[in-house]
Motif scaffolding. Structure first.
Motif, PDB file in Angstrom:
ATOM      1  N   UNK A  74      37.452  33.978  38.891  1.00 34.86           N
ATOM      2  CA  UNK A  74      37.848  35.361  38.613  1.00 34.86           C
ATOM      3  C   UNK A  74      37.817  36.149  39.918  1.00 34.86           C
ATOM      4  N   UNK A  75      38.600  37.206  39.951  1.00 32.15           N
ATOM      5  CA  UNK A  75      38.645  38.065  41.130  1.00 32.15           C
ATOM      6  C   UNK A  75      37.485  39.052  41.094  1.00 32.15           C
ATOM      7  N   UNK A  76      37.388  39.830  42.142  1.00 30.43           N
ATOM      8  CA  UNK A  76      36.460  40.948  42.114  1.00 30.43           C
ATOM      9  C   UNK A  76      36.965  41.970  41.100  1.00 30.43           C
ATOM     10  N   UNK A  77      36.104  42.857  40.664  1.00 29.83           N
ATOM     11  CA  UNK A  77      36.493  43.918  39.730  1.00 29.83           C
ATOM     12  C   UNK A  77      36.994  45.100  40.543  1.00 29.83           C
ATOM     13  N   UNK A 105      36.915  59.915  35.667  1.00 34.82           N
ATOM     14  CA  UNK A 105      37.206  58.739  34.847  1.00 34.82           C
ATOM     15  C   UNK A 105      37.661  57.570  35.706  1.00 34.82           C
ATOM     16  N   UNK A 106      37.328  56.349  35.277  1.00 33.29           N
ATOM     17  CA  UNK A 106      37.635  55.144  36.050  1.00 33.29           C
ATOM     18  C   UNK A 106      38.402  54.130  35.205  1.00 33.29           C
ATOM     19  N   UNK A 107      39.256  53.356  35.890  1.00 32.84           N
ATOM     20  CA  UNK A 107      39.939  52.207  35.285  1.00 32.84           C
ATOM     21  C   UNK A 107      39.444  50.952  36.015  1.00 32.84           C
ATOM     22  N   UNK A 108      39.087  49.916  35.239  1.00 33.15           N
ATOM     23  CA  UNK A 108      38.552  48.680  35.822  1.00 33.15           C
ATOM     24  C   UNK A 108      39.505  47.526  35.518  1.00 33.15           C
ATOM     25  N   UNK A 109      39.791  46.723  36.530  1.00 32.68           N
ATOM     26  CA  UNK A 109      40.764  45.653  36.397  1.00 32.68           C
ATOM     27  C   UNK A 109      40.245  44.385  37.068  1.00 32.68           C
ATOM     28  N   UNK A 110      40.396  43.250  36.360  1.00 30.28           N
ATOM     29  CA  UNK A 110      39.945  41.959  36.902  1.00 30.28           C
ATOM     30  C   UNK A 110      40.936  40.872  36.517  1.00 30.28           C
ATOM     31  N   UNK A 111      41.190  39.939  37.450  1.00 32.09           N
ATOM     32  CA  UNK A 111      42.120  38.840  37.234  1.00 32.09           C
ATOM     33  C   UNK A 111      41.399  37.502  37.273  1.00 32.09           C
ATOM     34  N   UNK A 130      47.645  51.402  45.132  1.00 36.15           N
ATOM     35  CA  UNK A 130      47.715  49.946  45.339  1.00 36.15           C
ATOM     36  C   UNK A 130      46.431  49.262  44.889  1.00 36.15           C
ATOM     37  N   UNK A 131      46.597  48.171  44.139  1.00 34.05           N
ATOM     38  CA  UNK A 131      45.458  47.354  43.712  1.00 34.05           C
ATOM     39  C   UNK A 131      45.755  45.930  44.160  1.00 34.05           C
ATOM     40  N   UNK A 132      45.093  45.474  45.204  1.00 30.28           N
ATOM     41  CA  UNK A 132      45.402  44.183  45.833  1.00 30.28           C
ATOM     42  C   UNK A 132      44.272  43.177  45.618  1.00 30.28           C
ATOM     43  N   UNK A 133      44.663  41.998  45.151  1.00 30.30           N
ATOM     44  CA  UNK A 133      43.722  40.884  45.014  1.00 30.30           C
ATOM     45  C   UNK A 133      44.199  39.784  45.960  1.00 30.30           C
ATOM     46  N   UNK A 134      43.519  39.635  47.080  1.00 28.32           N
ATOM     47  CA  UNK A 134      43.937  38.670  48.101  1.00 28.32           C
ATOM     48  C   UNK A 134      43.215  37.344  47.928  1.00 28.32           C
ATOM     49  N   UNK A 135      44.004  36.276  47.852  1.00 25.72           N
ATOM     50  CA  UNK A 135      43.485  34.904  47.849  1.00 25.72           C
ATOM     51  C   UNK A 135      42.354  34.717  46.852  1.00 25.72           C
ATOM     52  N   UNK A 136      42.640  34.918  45.577  1.00 29.12           N
ATOM     53  CA  UNK A 136      41.660  34.647  44.534  1.00 29.12           C
ATOM     54  C   UNK A 136      41.447  33.138  44.478  1.00 29.12           C
ATOM     55  N   UNK A 137      40.215  32.717  44.542  1.00 28.84           N
ATOM     56  CA  UNK A 137      39.889  31.291  44.616  1.00 28.84           C
ATOM     57  C   UNK A 137      40.387  30.562  43.370  1.00 28.84           C
ATOM     58  N   UNK A 195      45.388  32.149  45.055  1.00 32.53           N
ATOM     59  CA  UNK A 195      46.556  32.990  44.810  1.00 32.53           C
ATOM     60  C   UNK A 195      46.225  34.452  45.033  1.00 32.53           C
ATOM     61  N   UNK A 196      47.262  35.200  45.408  1.00 38.77           N
ATOM     62  CA  UNK A 196      47.108  36.645  45.600  1.00 38.77           C
ATOM     63  C   UNK A 196      47.963  37.380  44.568  1.00 38.77           C
ATOM     64  N   UNK A 197      47.577  38.608  44.320  1.00 41.51           N
ATOM     65  CA  UNK A 197      48.341  39.454  43.398  1.00 41.51           C
ATOM     66  C   UNK A 197      48.278  40.888  43.886  1.00 41.51           C
TER      67      UNK A 197
END
Length: 276
Positions: free
Chosen positions: A117-120, A209-215, A106-113, A223-225
């Motif tokens: 941009x969201x956190x990474x 290895x890492x995967x990095x994701x930002x919205x 799970x990758x949760x972005x709660x209440x992006x201002x 908004x949340x995603x």
């Protein structure tokens, strides 16, 4: 009756079933003839009949061989078609099995201002084992307006900033989150869906290895995603495994018996032939 079933002698024709009778009559006629001219005539008739019999027999054999060849060709074609269909089904089943995720992250972005941009999000291997990314799935109802501004596999950015704008630029360029929508994946061909380079049907990632994701949220409200990264990874390594008190070992008597019962249950749904 076809012509191949008849023997033609002069202006007369005889069915195949009459061969023996006509042949014997001709032989008797030769033996009973007294004059040499009549005997010669009877012999010629016998020879003509004999030749007609051989020709008809050869034609019948040839027709039978042609029929057998045609049947063999049809059988061969049907067999090849069945084999190709079975091979294609096995290949599809294998591919579907190999693309089946074994672990959802799970990758949760709660209440992006708004306008921010969201956190990474840093995505790591489950169980610290080699892993393979199968897909990223986003909640359909949360995709509207949200953008993916960065998607990095290791040090490789998959949302490259390679577009120049004239007369104004977006606040934060990115890819619409709907690229990962399950609804979009169902609507377009697999050849048009996003598949990271080298990670599609292969590309096992190292445990570190890492995967990095930002919205980015361009709208005027927060908004949340919620995303799910579907991966393949085994917990059965040196650092993690299923305990013996949790499951039966593969190949054990209980496992074999359970699979056998499951197969018998599946067969109960197969229609039986009506008893005659």
């Amino acid at each position: 009756m076809s012509m191949s079933d008849l023997i033609i002698v002069g202006s007369r024709s005889f069915s195949v079933g009459e061969w023996n009778e006509q042949f014997l009559d001709a032989i008797a006629e030769v033996g009973a003839t007294k004059s040499s001219s009549a005997a010669a005539k009877a012999k010629r008739r016998l020879a003509t009949l004999n030749a007609a019999i051989k020709k008809a027999a050869a034609q019948a054999k040839n027709n039978k061989l042609k029929a057998l060849a045609a049947t063999a060709t049809k059988t061969t074609n049907a067999t090849l078609a069945a084999q190709n269909a079975a091979a294609a089904a096995r290949l599809k089943a294998t591919r579907d099995f190999l693309d089946q995720p074994t672990c959802p992250i799970p990758v949760c972005f709660d209440a992006v201002a708004p306008g921010s941009v969201s956190a990474v999000a840093t995505i790591s291997s489950p169980h610290d084992q080699p892993w393979r990314m199968v897909a990223i799935v986003a909640n359909d109802s949360q995709c509207d307006g949200m953008r993916v501004t960065s998607l990095k596999f290791g040090n490789t950015e998959h949302v490259p900033a390679c577009v120049a704008y004239v007369g104004g630029t977006p606040t934060q360029p990115g890819v619409d989150l709907s690229i990962f929508s399950g609804k979009l994946h169902r609507a377009i061909l697999p050849s048009h869906q996003f598949r990271p380079w080298g990670l599609g049907r292969g590309g096992w990632i190292r445990p570190d290895g890492k995967i990095y994701l930002q919205l980015f949220n361009p709208s005027a409200t927060a908004k949340s995603a919620n995303l799910i990264v579907l991966v393949q990874s085994s917990p059965c390594g040196e650092k993690a495994t299923y305990g013996k008190d949790f499951m039966y070992e593969d190949g054990s008597q209980v496992a074999r018996s359970s699979w056998s019962k499951l197969r018998r249950g599946a067969f109960s749904f197969v229609p039986r032939a009506i008893a005659r």
